[in-house]
Structures are given as C-alpha cells and as structure tokens.
Design an enzyme around this catalytic site. Sequence first.
Site, PDB file in Angstrom:
ATOM      1  N   SER A  11       1.148  -1.013   0.077  1.00  0.00           N
ATOM      2  CA  SER A  11      -0.446   0.037   0.403  1.00  0.00           C
ATOM      3  C   SER A  11       0.767   1.338   0.196  1.00  0.00           C
ATOM      4  O   SER A  11       0.791   1.939  -0.659  1.00  0.00           O
ATOM      5  CB  SER A  11      -0.963   0.144   0.835  1.00  0.00           C
ATOM      6  OG  SER A  11      -0.519  -0.197   2.143  1.00  0.00           O
ATOM      7  N   ARG A  33       4.983 -10.270  -7.345  1.00  0.00           N
ATOM      8  CA  ARG A  33       3.728 -11.083  -7.696  1.00  0.00           C
ATOM      9  C   ARG A  33       3.404 -10.448  -9.506  1.00  0.00           C
ATOM     10  O   ARG A  33       2.846  -9.010  -9.581  1.00  0.00           O
ATOM     11  CB  ARG A  33       2.125 -11.221  -7.529  1.00  0.00           C
ATOM     12  CG  ARG A  33       2.483 -11.750  -6.377  1.00  0.00           C
ATOM     13  CD  ARG A  33       1.321 -12.319  -5.166  1.00  0.00           C
ATOM     14  NE  ARG A  33       0.659 -10.803  -4.940  1.00  0.00           N
ATOM     15  CZ  ARG A  33      -0.435 -10.676  -4.211  1.00  0.00           C
ATOM     16  NH1 ARG A  33      -1.086 -11.436  -4.571  1.00  0.00           N
ATOM     17  NH2 ARG A  33      -0.450  -8.787  -3.842  1.00  0.00           N
ATOM     18  N   ALA A 140      -1.212   5.605   3.925  1.00  0.00           N
ATOM     19  CA  ALA A 140      -1.637   5.636   2.130  1.00  0.00           C
ATOM     20  C   ALA A 140      -2.382   5.900   1.485  1.00  0.00           C
ATOM     21  O   ALA A 140      -3.161   6.470   0.532  1.00  0.00           O
ATOM     22  CB  ALA A 140      -0.978   4.063   2.227  1.00  0.00           C
ATOM     23  N   LYS A 191       6.842   3.933  16.899  1.00  0.00           N
ATOM     24  CA  LYS A 191       5.487   4.576  16.908  1.00  0.00           C
ATOM     25  C   LYS A 191       4.805   3.342  16.601  1.00  0.00           C
ATOM     26  O   LYS A 191       3.253   3.192  17.231  1.00  0.00           O
ATOM     27  CB  LYS A 191       5.549   5.712  15.802  1.00  0.00           C
ATOM     28  CG  LYS A 191       5.942   5.012  14.628  1.00  0.00           C
ATOM     29  CD  LYS A 191       4.408   5.049  13.836  1.00  0.00           C
ATOM     30  CE  LYS A 191       5.265   4.763  12.389  1.00  0.00           C
ATOM     31  NZ  LYS A 191       4.040   4.199  10.905  1.00  0.00           N
ATOM     32  N   ASP A 244       4.024  11.190  12.813  1.00  0.00           N
ATOM     33  CA  ASP A 244       4.296   9.663  12.874  1.00  0.00           C
ATOM     34  C   ASP A 244       3.285   9.099  13.593  1.00  0.00           C
ATOM     35  O   ASP A 244       2.741   8.018  13.886  1.00  0.00           O
ATOM     36  CB  ASP A 244       5.058   9.541  12.189  1.00  0.00           C
ATOM     37  CG  ASP A 244       5.203   8.149  11.254  1.00  0.00           C
ATOM     38  OD1 ASP A 244       4.080   7.797  11.189  1.00  0.00           O
ATOM     39  OD2 ASP A 244       5.657   7.489  10.978  1.00  0.00           O
ATOM     40  N   SER A 254      -4.861   2.954  10.481  1.00  0.00           N
ATOM     41  CA  SER A 254      -3.635   2.220  11.128  1.00  0.00           C
ATOM     42  C   SER A 254      -3.443   0.779  10.937  1.00  0.00           C
ATOM     43  O   SER A 254      -4.011   0.433  11.893  1.00  0.00           O
ATOM     44  CB  SER A 254      -3.099   3.127  12.298  1.00  0.00           C
ATOM     45  OG  SER A 254      -1.538   2.529  13.123  1.00  0.00           O
ATOM     46  N   GLU A 282       3.588  -4.458  12.117  1.00  0.00           N
ATOM     47  CA  GLU A 282       5.045  -4.179  11.997  1.00  0.00           C
ATOM     48  C   GLU A 282       5.631  -4.397  13.251  1.00  0.00           C
ATOM     49  O   GLU A 282       6.391  -4.824  13.485  1.00  0.00           O
ATOM     50  CB  GLU A 282       5.549  -2.784  10.889  1.00  0.00           C
ATOM     51  CG  GLU A 282       6.195  -2.934   9.791  1.00  0.00           C
ATOM     52  CD  GLU A 282       7.427  -3.615   9.030  1.00  0.00           C
ATOM     53  OE1 GLU A 282       7.774  -4.127  10.554  1.00  0.00           O
ATOM     54  OE2 GLU A 282       7.803  -3.753   7.885  1.00  0.00           O
TER      55      GLU A 282
END
Length: 332
Positions: A11, A33, A140, A191, A244, A254, A282
Amino acid sequence: MSKAAILGAGSWGTAFGKVLAEAGTDVTIWSRRAEVARSISEDHENPGYLPGVELPGALKATADHRVALDGVDFAVLAVPSQTLRENLGVWRDDIAPNVTLLSLAKGIESGTLLRMSQVIGQVTGAEQNRIAVLSGPNLAREIVQGQPAATVVACPDSARAMEIQKACATGYFRPYTNTDVIGCEIGGACKNVIALACGMAAGVGFGDNTVATIITRGLAEITRLGTAVGAKPATLAGLAGVGDLVATCTSPLSRNRSFGERLGLGGSLESAQEATHGQVAEGVKSCTSVRALAENYDVEMPLTDAVHRVCHEGMSVSDAIGLLLGRRVKPE
C-alpha cells in the site's frame, strides 16, 4: 526528469509511486507477483492493497527488478523491515554505484538490532551518504486520495535529500529535508509499538485520556532511546517523531492500531492476523527488537516491554495494563 524504481508494491509503496508520478518523476514499481504488476500497468489499480484507487497512467510496473532499476537516479525500498536484507541480497548487483537508496521500511532488524539504513549499507556496501529514509504521518489511503500531508526525507548528503524532495513534492504532499537519519528511523520503528498499545487500550474500552497518556509517555520512551543512540531530540518532536506517532496511534487506517485493538478485544495474534488479511502489523515484530535495543543502551521503555509481553509472552492486555499502572509514581 528524475527516474525512480519502487521495490515493493504494497500500500505505501504504491501510494508513494502515485506521489512520484504526479510530481513528474518517471517511476516504475517492482512487484513480486506478475499479476499485480499487470494490474498496475494495464488497469491502473492495485486491488490487493488499494482497491478502488485509480493510479496515474504514467505509473508503470514490472515483475522484473532489473527492468525497474535500469537507469534510475534513486531506488525506493518499500518492503517490510524484516524482509529487507533478503530482498537486497537479490537486488544489490543490479543497483548502479551512484544510485540513491531511499528506505520506506520502518523497524529494527531482529537479531542484529540494526536500523534499516545500517542494513542497507551492510548488504549493498553503499556509503551512508547514499542512503536516505522517508518518514512522517503518511497513511497511504489518505495520501492516494490527495489529502494534504507532509513527510521528512533524511540523508547525510543534503543534496541527495533535496533531489528526492523535488521528485516527490506535489500540491498535497510536502516533503521536508533533514540530516538526522537516526532520529527518523527510531521514530518510525518505535511508533508502531506505541500504536499497538493505543489499540489495545481502545479495545478494552478506555477512552481518549488513556490514549493521550500512552502517546505522550510513548514519545518520552522514543526520545530516551533516540537520544541514547544518537538522534536529535528536535527530530523526534517533529513530523518523523510526534507527527508519525499521532497519526499511527489514532487513525483507524493504521494497521498497528487496528491490530492492537483486536488484541484488546480479546483476540489472539492469529485471529488479529486473519482479520488483517494475513498481514502482521510491523510493531508485533519490532517490539522485541526495539526492547532489546533499549536494553543494550540501558534505556527504560515500559510501554514497549508491555507490548512485547502481550504479543510474545502470553500476558493478557488487562494484566499488562495493571503492570503499567502499578509502576511507582515519580516526577514527569
């Protein structure tokens, strides 16, 4: 006209490709891909990550990284932090010697505890003045809608930072330059962990006071670690730090906050992952490496420790909150 390759069609990689194309940069996205590459090039859409978003006709894509990297001025590394090393091992021989390497990845590598710019330098042999990072409140989905946002491009070489700044500046996307790579990377990695904590708090029913407290104390943790490893406090008070952090901790867009909220509602890591279409936030991986890095520098990070215990040691969210509330009181 600058020429760029984006290595990774997730994204944020796709969204940044749209920004670059609309800024007038010649840009090609590499996708692992082939069907995703075809969809971006022919249908002008990335349905797996940004469904319903029309991408610029000038934005090209390929499943061959050598095609994407041919003749570029800078290569944008847009794969998850824990897969960056492996991917770079495949790409490095096809990256020309003077190409600027721009990292979008946010994390601390497991095991080595290296920041992404350090991983890039170690794998490719590039000097640090060729390596830049981009970080800020950059969700994004909002960016591809053309909503106003700002970011930081950090590089020890100010001229390279300004070249990237020019290549991605649009009417809605405002890049600032900085030389503090460490600060931008520490802010970006930590973050995600604090956003998991905010999501957990929201999931158990706590309100804005609690979330504001977690954000503020989370920023204190991040600043302690950042300054210990060489970051400038001003960077962590800016877009790549508090900017951020606020966006990631408060927005339903998020992934880390949403993932944490599912854990707070009583879900397991597995069920939270299923709810995010198989994508692990993440912060789930970063919390362990961030905690280990903090221990190496004797930095206290109680929120990060609590998130690690929930994600990897089986502690319940309610017990983690009790652990935090039970800490001794002290001056702020």
